[in-house]
Design an enzyme around this catalytic site. Structure first.
Site, mmCIF file in Angstrom:
data_model
loop_
_atom_site.group_PDB
_atom_site.id
_atom_site.type_symbol
_atom_site.label_atom_id
_atom_site.label_comp_id
_atom_site.label_asym_id
_atom_site.label_seq_id
_atom_site.Cartn_x
_atom_site.Cartn_y
_atom_site.Cartn_z
ATOM 1 C CG LEU A 231 -1.770 1.284 1.414
ATOM 2 C CD1 LEU A 231 -2.777 1.421 0.262
ATOM 3 C CD2 LEU A 231 -2.492 1.261 2.752
ATOM 4 N N GLY A 238 0.717 7.813 -7.388
ATOM 5 C CA GLY A 238 0.953 8.412 -8.688
ATOM 6 C C GLY A 238 2.308 9.073 -8.827
ATOM 7 C CB ALA A 243 7.951 1.608 -9.726
ATOM 8 C CD GLU A 265 -1.860 -14.083 0.503
ATOM 9 O OE1 GLU A 265 -2.965 -14.244 1.041
ATOM 10 O OE2 GLU A 265 -0.824 -13.797 1.135
#
Length: 408
Positions: A231, A238, A243, A265
């Site tokens: 999260l 944005g 990444a 998962e």
């Protein structure tokens, strides 16, 4: 009947959308508490308030969950302009407070002044664990580069268990099937992103996001880290933090010879897009994925190098190959485009061939009326149409990854 309609209309006035009513905030400065521009709302609240995500019994309901930006000390308050009264027979307001209390750890504030006092202690907060990676993101609003750091932590870090209890409360608002984890299991690793910022001449840290990874045992002596939950908090989404986090995690596990590969998962669609980008970025510099090798087709050398150097399994390595080959292919050249299309479709056709084999077996044992209900699945034309649709959708996904790579 008219009286009943009037009653239903009146009761409807006391229904609130809990996604709108819940107000979340990461507070750095005292003035942030009253600044509506710093407020954000959940994507989901069904785990607490049911599938319709509605709370009954209030007008103008506001459920405030404010956190100090670093240590995530919590302020919890409920406000409303009106509450359903006794004049409605057999109707009681929902206990919205109890549902929140059951899901946030004890020790929160219910008084704004107490919360501000805790905010003043944020300068003492420091990230948990060991520093893995530092990077910068240019902020148009600030007009400067902002520094972020990624840390690896576990439950042995002093104070981390209490901090994690507060941090994981965000999961229920932003991951549809989120659940809290068993922190007593020492196979969990935690990776956290923090922003460095200045306040009154001091360097402070704000929580940006995190990832949990479980280390599964693989016989006889290896482990398979599996990403469980990831999260990035809404104020930071944005900006490329996901990444950076996933790449840092991959690079961390690549240093361990006994790690077999890294999986996820039940990955969401957004996670798959992120993983495509990160894995392609990592693999594009490997010798086996060079342009001259790509045109020869997917090879065991690619699968082996991706696994040994980057802990990427064969399935994901194949997807990386297809993206990189698309980037290296002149799709305006009819022959090259056809060669690429046929190779991808051959892979996509695998499940269809499996279904055909199963249907052949079924034909030997089914009664005529049973066979009739399945015969539509054998429609070759329909299979080709579905295959073409899958190919075009995949092509769109791959091109988006390539476009993002071009921007980096």
């Amino acid at each position: 009947m008219a009286g009943m309609d009037a009653m239903e209309k009146k009761l409807a006035e006391y229904k609130c959308d809990t996604n709108e009513a819940i107000c979340l905030k990461l507070v750095r400065f005292p003035e942030d508490v009253g600044d509506e521009s710093t407020t954000f709302h959940p994507e989901y609240s069904h785990q607490l308030y049911g599938d319709d995500e509605v709370a009954f019994g209030y007008k103008g309901l506001q459920i405030q969950l404010y956190y100090t930006a670093g240590n995530l000390n919590t302020l919890f308050k409920i406000k409303y302009t009106a509450k359903v009264s006794e004049k409605f027979d057999c109707v009681e307001p929902d206990d919205v407070e109890c549902k929140i209390r059951e899901n946030i750890p004890p020790g929160f504030c219910s008084n704004t002044d107490d919360f501000i006092t805790l905010l003043e202690k944020e300068a003492n907060f420091k990230p948990f664990g060991s520093l893995l990676h530092t990077y910068s993101v240019h902020s148009g609003d600030e007009g400067e580069d902002i520094t972020y750091q990624i840390y690896k932590a576990d439950m042995t870090c002093p104070g981390f268990q209490e901090y994690h209890k507060r941090l994981q409360t965000f999961l229920i608002w932003f991951i549809e099937t989120a659940s809290f984890i068993d922190v007593d299991d020492d196979r969990w690793d935690f990776f956290l992103i923090f922003e460095k910022y200045n306040k009154d001449g001091e360097t402070l840290f704000a929580t940006v996001g995190y990832m949990t990874v479980y280390n599964y045992y693989v016989y006889p002596d290896k482990t398979r880290p599996r990403v469980s939950q990831m999260l990035v908090l809404p104020p930071f989404q944005g900006e490329g933090h996901g990444a950076q986090l996933l790449e840092a995690v991959h690079r961390f596990y690549c240093t361990f010879p006994l790690v077999q590969d890294i999986t996820a998962e039940d990955p969401s669609e957004n996670y798959v897009k992120l993983r495509d980008f990160v894995l392609v970025k990592l693999c594009q510099s490997l010798p086996s994925f060079s342009p001259d090798q790509l045109c020869e087709g997917f090879s065991e050398a690619m699968a082996t190098e991706a696994r040994e150097k980057l802990k990427i399994n064969k399935k994901h390595a194949r997807r990386v190959y297809e993206i990189l080959r698309l980037r290296a292919t002149d799709m305006s050249d009819e022959e090259k485009a056809r060669s690429y299309r046929l190779e991808v479709k051959r892979r996509l056709f695998g499940p269809y061939k499996k279904n055909q084999r199963e249907m052949t077996k079924m034909m030997r044992c089914l009664r005529p009326e049973e066979l009739a209900s399945h015969i539509s699945q054998m429609d070759t034309k329909l299979q080709h149409e579905e295959l073409e649709k899958s190919y075009q959708e995949l092509l769109g996904e791959y091109r988006r990854v390539i476009e993002r790579l071009a921007r980096t």
